[in-house]
Structures are given as structure tokens and as C-alpha cells.
Design an enzyme around this catalytic site. Structure first.
Site, PDB file in Angstrom:
ATOM      1  N   HIS A  50       1.205  -0.924  -0.478  1.00  0.00           N
ATOM      2  CA  HIS A  50      -0.431  -0.226   0.443  1.00  0.00           C
ATOM      3  C   HIS A  50       0.827   1.530  -0.179  1.00  0.00           C
ATOM      4  CE1 HIS A  50      -3.003  -2.848   1.556  1.00  0.00           C
ATOM      5  NE2 HIS A  50      -4.132  -1.904   0.630  1.00  0.00           N
ATOM      6  N   LYS A  94      -0.275   4.434   4.347  1.00  0.00           N
ATOM      7  CA  LYS A  94      -1.773   3.972   5.147  1.00  0.00           C
ATOM      8  C   LYS A  94      -1.053   3.842   6.714  1.00  0.00           C
ATOM      9  CE  LYS A  94      -3.727   0.056   4.812  1.00  0.00           C
ATOM     10  NZ  LYS A  94      -5.611   0.045   5.423  1.00  0.00           N
TER      11      LYS A  94
END
Length: 233
Positions: free
Chosen positions: A131, A135
Site C-alpha cells: 500500500h 496507510k
């Protein structure tokens, strides 16, 4: 439909755009904890806030008879409390680690593959998720859902980050650039490997799924999942 957004970061802004394009009205944008919320103006709430705020947001909605959709991850130690409150208040609640249609199909493929592989101990399973660097939680909620699907259909008993202990499913989390989300489940043996992989190209699929769930939940009572919304049961 009148929608309140709890959390107005990038995801909240994308949900707003999609909701408005589908003819809905955004009646509140709540980016921080607030005690002065007018619940009478909303038909449904969508929560993409911070982990520390999610349970409070969900509780307020349920206590005020507002159906709530939550895609916030990192707060699931309180999930059972949210379910109990929803049942007590006869409310409506959906939590999903990922609202994307493609990811929810991927969940089903993951469960099916795990069942097929459960009697083949020569294959070891590993999960990898990648990600964007913003995040905060690791592993991702999607990776946890995938791990739970494997565990439910195999001899693995738990998952851990970066651990390959006996009967422990290893999850590797990477935070790279602006990657929206890539999840890989790999079965590796000495002779070959089998992989299934989902790659998100952008976040629009997540936002569209959340709005679709909000449309679906109106008039319903209970605790649901995206399997219900997409009729995958």
C-alpha cells in the site's frame, strides 16, 4: 439519499464525488470527533475516519438510528461491541475491510482455493500486501480478511507479520509510494507455486462500493457484509 461522511480525507472526498454523481446529497462532513452532530438531517452515514475515532462514530450513528457503513481499519478489537450495539438498537451496520467489487470476488476465490489446497501440506501459504506510504495500519484489513479465509479452510491456526512459525500464516506488509493496494496469496512448494493476486489501479472502486452499500442498507435491520450487498452468499 442524504449521506453523512465521517472522515473527509482522500477517500471521503472520492465518496462525495461518486455519491453526488449518483444523485445523492452530502449533508455532513465530519473530519474530527464532534459532539454537535445533527443526526436528523441524514439517512445513512459512511465512516472512513481514523482507527481511534471509528468505534465512537459507529456508536453515535447506531444510538441515533442511523444506518452506518464503515471502511475504517485498525479498530476491530471493538468490532464485537459494535455488533452487540447494533443488535441492541435494532440498527443496521456494515463493516468491510475492502468495499471493492473485485476484492470481494477475490475473497471468494481465496476461500475456494484454500479449501482445494487444505490436504496438500507440501504447499506453504504466504500473503503479501503493498500500500501507499500514508496507510497507517499494517497488515491491511484486506490482508487480515484474506488470512482469516485461509485459516478457516486450512490447518493454519493464526497469522502474524513476518513470521513463518509452524501453523502460522505469514503476512508481509510493504509501504511503497502511492500504491492503492496490491494483495497476493501464494502457495509455494519445492516444485511449483500457485498465486492469486488483486491489484487496485485507483481508489474509485473502494468508494463506489461504499456508496453502493449505503444505498443497499436503507430500510434494513441487522449486521451485514459485502457478501450480502453483492449477493455472493
Amino acid at each position: 439519499m442524504r449521506i453523512a461522511l465521517f472522515g473527509y480525507g482522500k477517500m471521503g472526498q472520492m465518496i462525495e464525488q461518486i455519491a453526488v454523481n449518483r444523485g445523492h446529497e452530502i449533508v455532513a462532513k465530519i473530519d474530527e470527533n464532534s459532539e454537535n452532530i445533527d443526526f436528523s438531517i441524514m439517512d445513512v452515514a459512511i465512516d472512513f475516519s481514523m482507527p481511534k475515532a471509528a468505534y465512537g462514530n459507529i456508536s453515535k450513528c447506531l444510538n441515533n438510528d442511523i444506518p452506518v457503513i464503515s471502511g475504517t481499519t485498525g479498530w476491530l478489537d471493538k468490532y464485537d461491541d459494535a455488533v452487540s450495539l447494533c443488535e441492541e438498537k435494532k440498527g443496521a451496520f456494515i463493516y468491510a475491510s475492502n468495499f471493492s467489487l473485485g476484492v470481494n470476488i477475490f475473497f471468494e476465490l481465496n476461500n475456494y482455493l484454500a479449501k482445494m489446497m487444505q490436504n496438500l501440506p507440501e504447499y506453504k501459504v504466504e500473503l503479501e500486501e503493498i500500500h501507499h506510504t500514508q496507510k497507517l495500519d499494517a497488515p491491511s484489513g484486506t490482508a487480515i480478511t484474506l488470512a482469516e479465509g485461509v485459516i478457516a479452510n486450512s490447518n493454519y491456526t493464526e497469522w502474524k507479520l513476518d513470521s513463518s512459525a509452524e501453523k502460522t500464516l505469514k503476512i508481509t506488509s510493504k509501504r511503497i509510494g502511492k500504491v492503492p493496494g496490491t494483495h497476493t496469496v501464494a502457495y509455494n512448494s519445492d516444485v511449483d507455486s500457485i498465486e492469486i493476486k488483486h491489484t487496485a489501479h485507483n481508489r474509485e472502486g473502494f468508494a463506489l462500493g461504499a456508496v453502493t452499500a449505503a444505498e443497499w442498507i436503507i430500510g434494513k435491520t441487522g449486521v451485514f457484509s459485502m457478501r450480502d450487498v453483492l449477493n455472493l452468499s
